[in-house]
Write an enzyme that holds these catalytic residues in place. Structure first.
Site, mmCIF file in Angstrom:
data_model
loop_
_atom_site.group_PDB
_atom_site.id
_atom_site.type_symbol
_atom_site.label_atom_id
_atom_site.label_comp_id
_atom_site.label_asym_id
_atom_site.label_seq_id
_atom_site.Cartn_x
_atom_site.Cartn_y
_atom_site.Cartn_z
ATOM 1 N N GLU A 1 -116.547 -22.708 -20.887
ATOM 2 C CA GLU A 1 -115.334 -23.529 -20.747
ATOM 3 C C GLU A 1 -115.117 -24.399 -21.987
ATOM 4 O OE1 GLU A 1 -113.109 -23.176 -18.343
ATOM 5 O OE2 GLU A 1 -114.382 -21.624 -17.467
ATOM 6 N N ASP B 1 -116.982 -16.547 -24.577
ATOM 7 C CA ASP B 1 -118.305 -15.987 -24.292
ATOM 8 C C ASP B 1 -119.214 -16.071 -25.518
ATOM 9 O OD1 ASP B 1 -117.724 -15.390 -21.695
ATOM 10 O OD2 ASP B 1 -117.560 -13.214 -21.961
HETATM 11 ZN ZN LIG Z 1 -112.766 -18.233 -19.665
#
Ligand SMILES: [Zn+2]
Length: 416
Positions: free
Chosen positions: A279, A360
């Site tokens: 996030e 990621d």
């Molecule tokens: Zn995401």
């Protein structure tokens, strides 16, 4: 309705429906194809029994989705062809005070009315499908309360906003659409800040993450990744559903990260750290302003289109409504816009998936390896009974996130 208008409308609605049904049917076939022989990557994520459940769950949701697509298309045609809009326009014009108030009321009341048929699917999905697989935590009482609150908000927020928008159309002359865009864009920015503070608490309880090891770890990670003074809050998502999630709201110093209580219960501290790092990745890579810019561009294009349709002599009359009237033009645009934007919606998803890969990669860097995030993603897929074998065309068209297999492949690919 004139026959030529009907033919055009039916073809446009039919074309979208056909594309949607084909995509869903492809997806269904793909799930069935793998039902008894899962691809090798599945073994690392789910055991045989869980995989079987995820297949049944995905097939059941797919069936409901296809029924709903046909149902929604029929309702849209019935409303437009059956004269519901001119009838509502006449009714509200007859008893409401003349002017902007009755125009705003017409748009909202009609919007609410034509939204009613969809409630059946909403109820069935929650209390039949979700309940069957153990995800539903809501009650009929809570479900009704949610709808009533939603309706109240539609009027409390929607009414003054629409009134203001109609005032802009009246007062700003030919360039009203640029001003209207400005009004709605500022409103959207305001909502980004106000939504978690004023609206979300009407539906859910948000509490700061309790002191302790988890909070220390998450705050340490936030500091390490340059996300200072972050508010980390826990939302009681378990009130409605066993599904878990994490999201990011607000911007600037109003930014905060919200973790579902279900997520905290399902993941180990290190895995939660990886989710938080993902996030934070969205924040640090500038995804939020970029998405805001894209949506502003689409909003501006939408307003330019409404302005053009509104001053045309054919748009409103084609649906039995008076030419040049702003309120009916807004309502028609809201009902018909999706028939066009559907075809370009994959572009937004391509951008969104690119952002997911970047977030990621950020999380992998912050965690010193792909392990924790991969573990978290696998666990979430398992707990949520995610469909591990979507058809590539289906996921490419609709999904804002890459599939688990795609994300793992990118995460474990050696960096250069
Ligand atoms: Zn995401």
């Amino acid at each position: 309705m004139r026959i030529d208008v009907f033919v055009i409308l039916a073809s446009v609605v039919g074309a979208k429906l056909a594309a949607q049904l084909i995509l869903s049917a492809l997806n269904r076939a793909e799930i069935r194809r793998h039902a008894t022989t899962p691809p090798p990557a599945v073994a690392a994520v789910m055991d045989g029994e869980t995989y079987g459940k995820s297949v049944s769950y995905s097939l059941e949701k797919n069936k409901l989705e296809m029924l709903e697509l046909v149902y929604d298309a029929l309702i849209l045609l019935i409303v437009l062809v059956g004269g519901v809009l001119p009838w509502m326009f006449g009714q509200i014009g007859a008893w409401a005070p003349e002017g902007r108030w009755d125009d705003a009321l017409f748009v909202l009341a009609t919007g609410v009315l034509i939204g009613i048929p969809a409630l059946i699917f909403d109820w069935y999905g929650q209390f039949r499908v979700e309940a069957k697989f153990g995800f539903n935590q809501s009650t009929l009482r809570l479900w009704v309360a949610d709808k009533v609150k939603g309706l109240a908000l539609t009027f409390v927020i929607g009414f003054p906003l629409l009134w203001a928008l109609l005032a802009v159309v009246d007062l700003a002359g030919r360039a009203w659409w640029a001003w209207g865009f400005g009004l709605i864009f500022v409103f959207q920015l305001l909502m980004l800040v106000l939504y978690p503070k004023l609206i979300l608490p009407l539906f859910n309880k948000l509490t700061p993450l309790a002191e302790g090891e988890l909070r220390d770890r998450l705050l340490a990670l936030a500091n390490r990744t340059g996300f200072k003074a972050a508010a980390i809050e826990v939302m009681d998502g378990s009130k409605r559903s066993g599904h878990s999630n994490a999201f990011f709201t607000g911007f600037g110093r109003f930014r905060r990260i919200v973790l579902f209580d279900t997520l905290i219960n399902q993941l180990e501290p290190e895995e939660l750290e990886a989710v938080l790092a993902h996030e934070v990745g969205h924040y640090r890579k500038g995804h939020i302003p970029r998405m805001l810019l894209v949506s502003a561009g689409m909003l501006l294009a939408g307003f330019a289109a409404i302005a053009w349709l509104m001053q045309s002599t054919w748009f409103n009359p084609a649906f039995g409504l008076p030419a040049g009237e702003p309120a009916p033009a807004f309502l028609l645009f809201a009902m018909l816009g999706g028939l066009v934007t559907f075809w370009v919606s994959p572009l937004g998803n391509i951008l969104s998936r690119k952002h997911e890969y970047e977030a990621d990669a950020f999380a992998r860097e912050a965690m010193g390896g792909a392990g924790p995030l991969v573990a978290a993603l696998r666990k979430l897929a398992r707990k949520n009974l995610s469909n591990l074998t979507p058809h590539p065309l289906f996921s490419g068209f609709y999904h804002s996130h890459p599939t688990l297999v795609e994300r793992e492949a990118a995460l474990t690919r050696p960096t250069v």
